[in-house]
Design a protein around this motif. Structure first.
Motif, mmCIF file in Angstrom:
data_model
loop_
_atom_site.group_PDB
_atom_site.id
_atom_site.type_symbol
_atom_site.label_atom_id
_atom_site.label_comp_id
_atom_site.label_asym_id
_atom_site.label_seq_id
_atom_site.Cartn_x
_atom_site.Cartn_y
_atom_site.Cartn_z
ATOM 1 N N ASN A 119 0.812 -1.211 0.000
ATOM 2 C CA ASN A 119 0.000 0.000 0.000
ATOM 3 C C ASN A 119 0.846 1.262 0.000
ATOM 4 O O ASN A 119 0.436 2.280 -0.521
ATOM 5 C CB ASN A 119 -0.929 0.018 1.217
ATOM 6 C CG ASN A 119 -1.939 -1.099 1.151
ATOM 7 O OD1 ASN A 119 -2.309 -1.542 0.081
ATOM 8 N ND2 ASN A 119 -2.363 -1.563 2.313
ATOM 9 N N GLU A 120 2.011 1.190 0.639
ATOM 10 C CA GLU A 120 2.897 2.339 0.731
ATOM 11 C C GLU A 120 4.311 1.900 0.381
ATOM 12 O O GLU A 120 4.691 0.756 0.604
ATOM 13 C CB GLU A 120 2.891 2.902 2.146
ATOM 14 C CG GLU A 120 1.576 3.527 2.554
ATOM 15 C CD GLU A 120 1.675 4.191 3.912
ATOM 16 O OE1 GLU A 120 2.800 4.378 4.408
ATOM 17 O OE2 GLU A 120 0.630 4.515 4.466
ATOM 18 N N PRO A 121 5.114 2.827 -0.157
ATOM 19 C CA PRO A 121 6.504 2.481 -0.472
ATOM 20 C C PRO A 121 7.345 2.388 0.798
ATOM 21 O O PRO A 121 7.053 3.030 1.812
ATOM 22 C CB PRO A 121 6.957 3.650 -1.342
ATOM 23 C CG PRO A 121 6.092 4.792 -0.952
ATOM 24 C CD PRO A 121 4.778 4.180 -0.582
ATOM 25 N N SER A 122 8.381 1.591 0.718
ATOM 26 C CA SER A 122 9.295 1.475 1.852
ATOM 27 C C SER A 122 10.193 2.711 1.904
ATOM 28 O O SER A 122 10.260 3.502 0.971
ATOM 29 C CB SER A 122 10.153 0.218 1.705
ATOM 30 O OG SER A 122 11.002 0.346 0.581
ATOM 31 N N GLU A 123 10.891 2.854 3.023
ATOM 32 C CA GLU A 123 11.814 3.984 3.168
ATOM 33 C C GLU A 123 12.954 3.897 2.160
ATOM 34 O O GLU A 123 13.401 4.906 1.632
ATOM 35 C CB GLU A 123 12.360 4.043 4.597
ATOM 36 C CG GLU A 123 11.338 4.459 5.623
ATOM 37 C CD GLU A 123 10.757 5.835 5.345
ATOM 38 O OE1 GLU A 123 11.522 6.768 5.011
ATOM 39 O OE2 GLU A 123 9.524 5.976 5.454
ATOM 40 N N LEU A 124 13.427 2.678 1.887
ATOM 41 C CA LEU A 124 14.487 2.505 0.899
ATOM 42 C C LEU A 124 14.009 2.922 -0.485
ATOM 43 O O LEU A 124 14.742 3.567 -1.232
ATOM 44 C CB LEU A 124 14.965 1.050 0.875
ATOM 45 C CG LEU A 124 16.077 0.733 -0.119
ATOM 46 C CD1 LEU A 124 17.323 1.548 0.199
ATOM 47 C CD2 LEU A 124 16.381 -0.746 -0.111
ATOM 48 N N PHE A 125 12.778 2.595 -0.828
ATOM 49 C CA PHE A 125 12.225 3.007 -2.116
ATOM 50 C C PHE A 125 12.151 4.524 -2.201
ATOM 51 O O PHE A 125 12.479 5.116 -3.229
ATOM 52 C CB PHE A 125 10.839 2.395 -2.332
ATOM 53 C CG PHE A 125 10.232 2.760 -3.659
ATOM 54 C CD1 PHE A 125 10.536 2.027 -4.794
ATOM 55 C CD2 PHE A 125 9.386 3.846 -3.773
ATOM 56 C CE1 PHE A 125 9.989 2.367 -6.022
ATOM 57 C CE2 PHE A 125 8.837 4.198 -4.986
ATOM 58 C CZ PHE A 125 9.144 3.457 -6.123
ATOM 59 N N LYS A 126 11.715 5.174 -1.118
ATOM 60 C CA LYS A 126 11.614 6.635 -1.117
ATOM 61 C C LYS A 126 12.978 7.283 -1.311
ATOM 62 O O LYS A 126 13.119 8.229 -2.090
ATOM 63 C CB LYS A 126 10.980 7.132 0.178
ATOM 64 C CG LYS A 126 9.513 6.815 0.301
ATOM 65 C CD LYS A 126 8.981 7.329 1.618
ATOM 66 C CE LYS A 126 7.547 6.965 1.844
ATOM 67 N NZ LYS A 126 7.041 7.436 3.147
ATOM 68 N N ILE A 127 13.979 6.775 -0.609
ATOM 69 C CA ILE A 127 15.320 7.347 -0.710
ATOM 70 C C ILE A 127 15.896 7.131 -2.104
ATOM 71 O O ILE A 127 16.417 8.063 -2.726
ATOM 72 C CB ILE A 127 16.251 6.734 0.362
ATOM 73 C CG1 ILE A 127 15.810 7.195 1.754
ATOM 74 C CG2 ILE A 127 17.706 7.115 0.117
ATOM 75 C CD1 ILE A 127 16.470 6.458 2.886
ATOM 76 N N SER A 128 15.792 5.918 -2.623
ATOM 77 C CA SER A 128 16.351 5.644 -3.947
ATOM 78 C C SER A 128 15.596 6.389 -5.046
ATOM 79 O O SER A 128 16.195 6.814 -6.033
ATOM 80 C CB SER A 128 16.353 4.140 -4.225
ATOM 81 O OG SER A 128 15.038 3.634 -4.267
#
Length: 64
Positions: free
Chosen positions: A36-45
């Motif tokens: 449902n939501e992106p992970s923190e790693l996805f947001k950073i990358s």
């Protein structure tokens, strides 16, 4: 032609930097029922990739 490519890269890069959640919904959310939501790693990358897109877009606009 480079002006159009530069503008497209800038728009995509800004979307990736400003709102990685919208970018996630457009590109990745359909691949999984439980995501449902992106992970923190996805947001950073995604933000790092967006910075590269912005740099490429600016380069296309400057070096015609």
């Amino acid at each position: 032609m480079y002006i159009l490519v530069g503008i497209v890269f800038l728009v995509i890069g800004l979307l990736m930097v400003v709102s990685p959640s919208i970018f996630f919904q457009i590109t990745e959310s359909w691949k999984s029922d439980k995501a449902n939501e992106p992970s923190e790693l996805f947001k950073i990358s995604t933000r790092v990739g967006g910075c590269f897109f912005i740099i490429i877009g600016i380069a296309c606009l400057i070096f015609l």
